[in-house]
Write a protein that holds these residues in place. Structure first.
Motif, PDB file in Angstrom:
ATOM      1  N   ALA A   1      76.883   0.843 -67.226  1.00 36.73           N
ATOM      2  CA  ALA A   1      78.284   1.212 -67.027  1.00 36.73           C
ATOM      3  C   ALA A   1      79.197   0.004 -67.223  1.00 36.73           C
ATOM      4  CB  ALA A   1      78.473   1.792 -65.625  1.00 36.73           C
ATOM      5  N   HIS A   2      78.748  -1.152 -66.778  1.00 38.94           N
ATOM      6  CA  HIS A   2      79.517  -2.378 -66.961  1.00 38.94           C
ATOM      7  C   HIS A   2      79.695  -2.682 -68.454  1.00 38.94           C
ATOM      8  CE1 HIS A   2      80.894  -6.466 -65.834  1.00 38.94           C
ATOM      9  NE2 HIS A   2      80.275  -6.838 -66.934  1.00 38.94           N
ATOM     10  N   VAL A   3      78.621  -2.576 -69.206  1.00 43.23           N
ATOM     11  CA  VAL A   3      78.683  -2.841 -70.649  1.00 43.23           C
ATOM     12  C   VAL A   3      79.570  -1.825 -71.356  1.00 43.23           C
ATOM     13  CG1 VAL A   3      77.300  -2.803 -72.769  1.00 43.23           C
ATOM     14  CG2 VAL A   3      76.475  -4.041 -70.768  1.00 43.23           C
ATOM     15  N   ALA A   4      79.594  -0.585 -70.867  1.00 43.88           N
ATOM     16  CA  ALA A   4      80.310   0.494 -71.560  1.00 43.88           C
ATOM     17  C   ALA A   4      81.813   0.460 -71.342  1.00 43.88           C
ATOM     18  CB  ALA A   4      79.766   1.848 -71.094  1.00 43.88           C
ATOM     19  N   ALA A   5      82.305  -0.305 -70.376  1.00 45.41           N
ATOM     20  CA  ALA A   5      83.714  -0.228 -69.995  1.00 45.41           C
ATOM     21  C   ALA A   5      84.655  -0.526 -71.168  1.00 45.41           C
ATOM     22  CB  ALA A   5      83.986  -1.176 -68.822  1.00 45.41           C
ATOM     23  N   VAL A   6      84.507  -1.686 -71.763  1.00 43.13           N
ATOM     24  CA  VAL A   6      85.405  -2.062 -72.867  1.00 43.13           C
ATOM     25  C   VAL A   6      85.162  -1.208 -74.113  1.00 43.13           C
ATOM     26  CG1 VAL A   6      86.070  -3.933 -74.441  1.00 43.13           C
ATOM     27  CG2 VAL A   6      85.780  -4.401 -72.004  1.00 43.13           C
ATOM     28  N   PRO A   7      83.896  -0.991 -74.548  1.00 44.48           N
ATOM     29  CA  PRO A   7      83.693  -0.121 -75.712  1.00 44.48           C
ATOM     30  C   PRO A   7      84.277   1.275 -75.547  1.00 44.48           C
ATOM     31  CG  PRO A   7      81.697  -1.362 -75.266  1.00 44.48           C
ATOM     32  CD  PRO A   7      82.626  -1.624 -74.124  1.00 44.48           C
TER      33      PRO A   7
ATOM     34  N   GLY B   1      86.434 -13.864 -67.882  1.00 41.53           N
ATOM     35  CA  GLY B   1      86.816 -14.816 -66.853  1.00 41.53           C
ATOM     36  C   GLY B   1      86.042 -14.678 -65.559  1.00 41.53           C
ATOM     37  N   GLY B   2      85.098 -13.716 -65.514  1.00 48.04           N
ATOM     38  CA  GLY B   2      84.250 -13.580 -64.337  1.00 48.04           C
ATOM     39  C   GLY B   2      84.540 -12.391 -63.460  1.00 48.04           C
ATOM     40  N   ALA B   3      85.470 -11.515 -63.851  1.00 48.49           N
ATOM     41  CA  ALA B   3      85.745 -10.333 -63.049  1.00 48.49           C
ATOM     42  C   ALA B   3      84.555  -9.378 -63.063  1.00 48.49           C
ATOM     43  CB  ALA B   3      86.987  -9.615 -63.584  1.00 48.49           C
ATOM     44  N   PHE B   4      84.370  -8.652 -61.968  1.00 42.87           N
ATOM     45  CA  PHE B   4      83.272  -7.692 -61.829  1.00 42.87           C
ATOM     46  C   PHE B   4      81.926  -8.343 -62.172  1.00 42.87           C
ATOM     47  CE2 PHE B   4      87.012  -5.109 -63.116  1.00 42.87           C
ATOM     48  CZ  PHE B   4      87.185  -4.401 -61.932  1.00 42.87           C
ATOM     49  N   ALA B   5      81.700  -9.507 -61.584  1.00 40.97           N
ATOM     50  CA  ALA B   5      80.517 -10.297 -61.931  1.00 40.97           C
ATOM     51  C   ALA B   5      79.213  -9.615 -61.540  1.00 40.97           C
ATOM     52  CB  ALA B   5      80.597 -11.672 -61.258  1.00 40.97           C
ATOM     53  N   ARG B   6      79.268  -8.678 -60.596  1.00 43.42           N
ATOM     54  CA  ARG B   6      78.038  -8.018 -60.148  1.00 43.42           C
ATOM     55  C   ARG B   6      77.487  -7.037 -61.176  1.00 43.42           C
ATOM     56  NH1 ARG B   6      76.560  -7.977 -54.699  1.00 43.42           N
ATOM     57  NH2 ARG B   6      75.685  -5.895 -55.009  1.00 43.42           N
ATOM     58  N   ARG B   7      78.293  -6.636 -62.140  1.00 40.42           N
ATOM     59  CA  ARG B   7      77.853  -5.692 -63.184  1.00 40.42           C
ATOM     60  C   ARG B   7      77.248  -4.432 -62.566  1.00 40.42           C
ATOM     61  NH1 ARG B   7      74.816  -9.980 -67.284  1.00 40.42           N
ATOM     62  NH2 ARG B   7      76.679 -11.207 -67.774  1.00 40.42           N
ATOM     63  N   ASP B   8      77.991  -3.838 -61.644  1.00 48.69           N
ATOM     64  CA  ASP B   8      77.509  -2.661 -60.937  1.00 48.69           C
ATOM     65  C   ASP B   8      78.240  -1.381 -61.322  1.00 48.69           C
ATOM     66  OD1 ASP B   8      79.949  -3.308 -59.876  1.00 48.69           O
ATOM     67  OD2 ASP B   8      79.248  -3.586 -57.816  1.00 48.69           O
ATOM     68  N   GLY B   9      79.032  -1.431 -62.377  1.00 48.93           N
ATOM     69  CA  GLY B   9      79.717  -0.230 -62.845  1.00 48.93           C
ATOM     70  C   GLY B   9      81.169  -0.133 -62.434  1.00 48.93           C
ATOM     71  N   ARG B  10      81.634  -1.046 -61.577  1.00 46.51           N
ATOM     72  CA  ARG B  10      83.025  -0.967 -61.149  1.00 46.51           C
ATOM     73  C   ARG B  10      83.988  -1.228 -62.319  1.00 46.51           C
ATOM     74  NH1 ARG B  10      83.480  -5.101 -56.506  1.00 46.51           N
ATOM     75  NH2 ARG B  10      81.706  -6.021 -57.601  1.00 46.51           N
ATOM     76  N   ALA B  11      83.557  -2.000 -63.294  1.00 51.04           N
ATOM     77  CA  ALA B  11      84.413  -2.243 -64.461  1.00 51.04           C
ATOM     78  C   ALA B  11      84.702  -0.932 -65.193  1.00 51.04           C
ATOM     79  CB  ALA B  11      83.747  -3.236 -65.408  1.00 51.04           C
ATOM     80  N   LEU B  12      83.714  -0.055 -65.276  1.00 51.47           N
ATOM     81  CA  LEU B  12      83.919   1.234 -65.934  1.00 51.47           C
ATOM     82  C   LEU B  12      84.875   2.104 -65.131  1.00 51.47           C
ATOM     83  CD1 LEU B  12      83.263   3.203 -68.188  1.00 51.47           C
ATOM     84  CD2 LEU B  12      81.248   3.943 -66.896  1.00 51.47           C
ATOM     85  N   ALA B  13      84.727   2.104 -63.801  1.00 53.00           N
ATOM     86  CA  ALA B  13      85.648   2.876 -62.961  1.00 53.00           C
ATOM     87  C   ALA B  13      87.070   2.360 -63.128  1.00 53.00           C
ATOM     88  CB  ALA B  13      85.215   2.798 -61.495  1.00 53.00           C
ATOM     89  N   PHE B  14      87.229   1.047 -63.169  1.00 50.01           N
ATOM     90  CA  PHE B  14      88.552   0.456 -63.378  1.00 50.01           C
ATOM     91  C   PHE B  14      89.117   0.877 -64.735  1.00 50.01           C
ATOM     92  CE2 PHE B  14      91.237  -2.901 -65.093  1.00 50.01           C
ATOM     93  CZ  PHE B  14      92.165  -3.073 -64.071  1.00 50.01           C
TER      94      PHE B  14
ATOM     95  N   ALA C   1      88.548   8.328 -59.918  1.00 51.01           N
ATOM     96  CA  ALA C   1      87.988   7.039 -60.312  1.00 51.01           C
ATOM     97  C   ALA C   1      88.376   5.943 -59.328  1.00 51.01           C
ATOM     98  CB  ALA C   1      88.459   6.675 -61.720  1.00 51.01           C
ATOM     99  N   VAL C   2      89.582   6.023 -58.770  1.00 52.67           N
ATOM    100  CA  VAL C   2      89.980   5.067 -57.735  1.00 52.67           C
ATOM    101  C   VAL C   2      89.063   5.183 -56.526  1.00 52.67           C
ATOM    102  CG1 VAL C   2      91.764   4.523 -56.033  1.00 52.67           C
ATOM    103  CG2 VAL C   2      92.389   4.835 -58.427  1.00 52.67           C
ATOM    104  N   ALA C   3      88.755   6.419 -56.138  1.00 51.89           N
ATOM    105  CA  ALA C   3      87.852   6.630 -55.006  1.00 51.89           C
ATOM    106  C   ALA C   3      86.479   6.022 -55.282  1.00 51.89           C
ATOM    107  CB  ALA C   3      87.730   8.124 -54.710  1.00 51.89           C
ATOM    108  N   VAL C   4      85.965   6.240 -56.484  1.00 55.34           N
ATOM    109  CA  VAL C   4      84.675   5.655 -56.859  1.00 55.34           C
ATOM    110  C   VAL C   4      84.751   4.139 -56.819  1.00 55.34           C
ATOM    111  CG1 VAL C   4      83.024   5.372 -58.749  1.00 55.34           C
ATOM    112  CG2 VAL C   4      83.960   7.648 -58.228  1.00 55.34           C
ATOM    113  N   LEU C   5      85.844   3.580 -57.336  1.00 56.23           N
ATOM    114  CA  LEU C   5      86.006   2.126 -57.374  1.00 56.23           C
ATOM    115  C   LEU C   5      86.053   1.544 -55.963  1.00 56.23           C
ATOM    116  CD1 LEU C   5      86.481  -0.430 -59.032  1.00 56.23           C
ATOM    117  CD2 LEU C   5      88.918   0.138 -59.078  1.00 56.23           C
ATOM    118  N   VAL C   6      86.788   2.200 -55.055  1.00 56.87           N
ATOM    119  CA  VAL C   6      86.889   1.715 -53.680  1.00 56.87           C
ATOM    120  C   VAL C   6      85.544   1.780 -52.981  1.00 56.87           C
ATOM    121  CG1 VAL C   6      87.890   2.200 -51.413  1.00 56.87           C
ATOM    122  CG2 VAL C   6      89.341   2.245 -53.456  1.00 56.87           C
ATOM    123  N   LEU C   7      84.854   2.920 -53.113  1.00 58.33           N
ATOM    124  CA  LEU C   7      83.550   3.065 -52.462  1.00 58.33           C
ATOM    125  C   LEU C   7      82.544   2.062 -53.012  1.00 58.33           C
ATOM    126  CD1 LEU C   7      83.288   6.967 -52.289  1.00 58.33           C
ATOM    127  CD2 LEU C   7      83.737   5.384 -50.400  1.00 58.33           C
TER     128      LEU C   7
END
Length: 288
Positions: free
Chosen positions: A124-130, A200-213, A252-258
């Motif tokens: 999910a982290h990899v898929a965010a920008v694409p 720049g290091g945002a969402f460094a955990r690569r847990d899918g939050r980047a996709l939710a954002f 998606a905000v709810a998913v991101l917060v959780l």
């Protein structure tokens, strides 16, 4: 009438001989999809993911996108489809709600990733920008087919289509908001900003939050652009499709917060566990 209008007057078909023709919009969309898949595969390989899982995940996303997008369209356009199964299954009638399709595609793609044993969060982290690039560039390809024109407008950047066409919007010769370009350009800008943030290091955990954002940002862009669409504006001011985008953004905000709360708890637990570690014999301490 507006003083300046961007007028497109070209053949929307690439003609190959006397019997074969391909819409420029379709060709451009195919190029966009291929380029995004290659870029996503390379990005996955750089972070240690199996690039060959990408095709399975993408194929798995298709049924979820089609079913959810079609059902959302049926709910928001009852006069077009109603609940007649024959009309619902007829691709020639109506369309697909893109916001719902994105959510459904992510859900079914994640399901397939789980079956493959692939790390869903990292994918999910990899898929965010694409994903944002695919949506944004895909929207811009609609300019080549005259699809997605907005409400009539007299601004200098209003667009109109001349020639025989056929074009994808009704009354294409009428100067109108280039709503498809608004959404496409804004989504590509969001993709650029997110890519810079990730670098720049945002969402460094690569847990899918980047996709939710990414989904939150794009859904809000879509809802904002909805005020320029030709779709019926009931319920005002966004119309049904715009309100679907709002619902997607809230979800998606709810998913991101959780997910953020879960990440903070995991980080705290890990830190406490590491602080409590002790070994009677230093020589027996495991290597990390």
């Amino acid at each position: 009438m507006p003083i300046t209008v961007l007028t497109f007057d070209f053949d929307p078909y690439l003609r190959l001989g006397s019997d074969l023709a391909l819409r420029w919009q379709t060709l451009a969309l195919a190029v966009v999809i291929a380029a995004v898949l290659v870029a996503a595969g390379l990005a996955a390989r750089r972070v240690g993911l199996r690039a060959d899982d990408l095709l399975s995940i993408v194929i798995g996303a298709v049924p979820g996108a089609v079913v959810s997008g079609r059902l959302a369209f049926a709910l928001t356009h009852p006069a077009t489809l109603g609940w007649d199964p024959a009309r619902l299954l007829d691709p020639a009638l109506g369309g697909i709600d893109l916001a719902a399709a994105v959510v459904g595609g992510i859900a079914s793609g994640a399901f397939i990733a789980g079956l493959l044993g692939a790390p869903i969060g990292r994918w999910a982290h990899v898929a965010a920008v694409p994903l944002l690039v695919a949506i944004g560039a895909g929207k811009l390809t609609m300019v080549l087919g005259g699809s997605g024109q907005g409400l009539p407008d007299e601004a200098a950047w209003a667009t109109a289509y001349g020639g025989a066409g056929p074009w994808g919007s009704l009354a294409a010769a009428l100067p109108s908001h280039p709503a498809q370009a608004y959404e496409g350009l804004a989504t590509l800008l969001l993709a650029t900003l997110l890519a810079l943030a990730l670098a720049g290091g945002a969402f460094a955990r690569r847990d899918g939050r980047a996709l939710a954002f990414a989904v939150v940002g794009w859904a809000l862009i879509r809802a904002s652009v909805a005020v320029t669409w030709r779709d019926p504006v009931a319920p005002a001011p966004l119309g049904t499709t715009g309100w679907v985008a709002i619902v997607v953004a809230i979800s998606a905000v709810a998913v991101l917060v959780l997910a953020t709360i879960g990440a903070l708890r995991t980080t705290g637990t890990t830190a406490r566990a590491e602080d409590d570690l002790s070994w009677p014999d230093p020589e027996s301490r495991p290597r990390f």
